[in-house]
Write a protein that holds these residues in place. Structure first.
Motif: not given
Length: 442
Positions: A332-341, A350-365
């Motif tokens: 909502e607040e940041f218009t990132f074209r490309h985000l690396v986490a 709950d590591v898998t829970g965290l990863l699944e939430l990050l996956e759609p918004v992060v290009a690379r990890l």
């Protein structure tokens, strides 16, 4: 002084942070022998799964805007243990920290001698906070629970106002496997005649809250019923809010923090301060003081921008509930074209829970291992990350400096020289944020 301060910090660390069996008797004995410093001032006590520290900081700022001397106790800290004990919004000085420790330590040794297990690090810092607040003296203490509520060392305070932020699944090894079990632990901070301010909760969490309030004759104010966020708009450096308080509507409040979750925290903070200052139907706080309080709020490590070109953000989200709020705010607040986490988590999350939430918004990890002894090894985190992100999007770095460098290189490479809209998010744990902050601090 720093040598003496270092010695005190080492002595605290030696005590260990947690014990598997909760035991309130030792902290009760400690504060009793110290003369019950926690009885010297009224308090607002906060528990919940996420948002406690940010909400505590907002409450503190609002109380200061109303001319009150405040003591604030929060955890964990990012850089220095002194951050846990604040007077009028500032961490106590090294001198005061050392002096307070030397007031408490001899009494703690007496208590230790009577018991098979010594007082913990957290027991000690809690007693030190209460002693420092009485000594200052403060007009009011704002106290964040360490873990749970009922059997948390802070709960010797028996506050007149209690705040329950959203309750979700976390620390299940100590608090139970269901939201209802966890809520029962947390509602233990509600004592006789208290006023309780609660966020919107699931039905599972709400049952224990209602039962405990009935048993304790407590007054309940609920988000969405007695108070809440009416509207919010993006603004430069934060958001502009209209809040429904217990006493009426407060318009044009600038909050220099991002995300719907921070607006929710602001609504809870306002209601808690209204409850404490006696505002209610037909009796509002002065709107200008409310605006002044919120405008001075900061919350380090909560979508905190520490660099630009590329933008580097730090966020301490460490469970799915917190990460969902962070991801929503990012979109909502940041218009990132490309985000690396950059991600490093503790092994009990709950590591898998965290990863699944990050996956759609992060290009690379980029995954790594933070400095906590409880950190999940980078290789193991990498294996779990590949299951969610795929092999070509995941890099494993052995330590935090390498991870940050790798993430910045990846962000800049993918930007093709155009750095606007490119960012790095460092997240997964407060320890991760603390490690990164030390490296990135100007």
């Amino acid at each position: 002084m720093s040598t003496e301060y270092d010695e005190v910090e080492a002595a605290l660390n030696k005590r260990g942070f947690t014990r598997m069996v909760f035991d309130m008797q030792k902290i009760r004995d400690l504060v009793d022998v110290l003369g019950s410093p926690q009885r010297a001032y009224p308090a607002i006590h906060l528990t919940g799964t996420n948002g406690k520290t940010s909400t505590a900081r907002m409450i503190d700022a609002l109380l200061q805007a109303h001319g009150l001397h405040t003591g604030r106790y929060t955890s964990p800290h990012l850089e220095s243990v002194r951050e846990r004990i604040s007077l009028d919004g500032e961490p106590v000085s090294e001198e005061r920290f050392v002096a307070t420790y030397h007031d408490v330590a001899p009494v703690a040794e007496l208590i230790d001698a009577r018991n098979t297990e010594p007082l913990t690090y957290f027991d000690m810092t809690t007693a030190m906070a209460y002693a420092a607040f009485a000594d200052a003296p403060v007009d009011i203490a704002v106290v964040e629970v360490g873990l749970g509520g009922e059997e948390d060392a802070t709960n010797v305070i028996e506050a007149g106002v209690c705040v329950l932020t959203p309750i979700g699944l976390d620390h299940t090894e100590w608090l139970g496997d269901t939201i209802e079990d966890i809520a029962w632990h947390k509602v233990g901070i509600i004592h006789h005649g208290a006023t309780v301010v609660t966020a919107l909760q699931t039905e599972e969490a709400m049952r224990p809250i209602l039962e405990r309030c009935a048993d304790m004759g407590a007054t309940l104010a609920r988000e969405g019923s007695e108070f809440g966020v009416i509207e919010r708009h993006q603004a430069v450096g934060g958001q502009l809010l209209s809040l429904q308080g217990l006493g009426g509507v407060y318009h044009e409040i600038f909050l220099p923090l991002f995300g719907a979750h921070q607006a929710q925290n602001a609504a809870m903070a306002l209601a808690a301060v209204e409850a404490f200052l006696g505002a209610g139907p037909g009796k509002q706080l002065e709107a200008d003081l409310v605006r002044e309080g919120f405008a001075r709020v900061d919350s380090p490590g909560r979508l905190e921008r520490v660099r630009s070109a590329p933008t580097i953000l730090l966020d301490g989200a460490h469970n799915p509930h917190g990460m969902a709020a962070t991801v929503a705010a990012l979109e909502e607040e940041f218009t990132f074209r490309h985000l690396v986490a950059v991600l490093s988590v503790l092994g009990d999350k709950d590591v898998t829970g965290l990863l699944e939430l990050l996956e759609p918004v992060v290009a690379r990890l980029v995954v790594t291992q933070n400095s906590s002894p409880r950190a999940l090894p980078a290789v193991e985190l990498g294996r779990l990350a590949i299951e969610v992100f795929g092999e070509d999007r995941v890099t494993v770095a052995s330590d935090m400096p390498d991870a940050i460098e790798e993430a910045v290189v990846q962000a800049e490479e993918d930007a093709s020289g155009e750095l606007s809209g490119v960012g790095v998010l460092i997240t997964g744990s407060v320890v991760t944020v603390a490690d990164a902050r030390k490296l990135l601090k100007r």
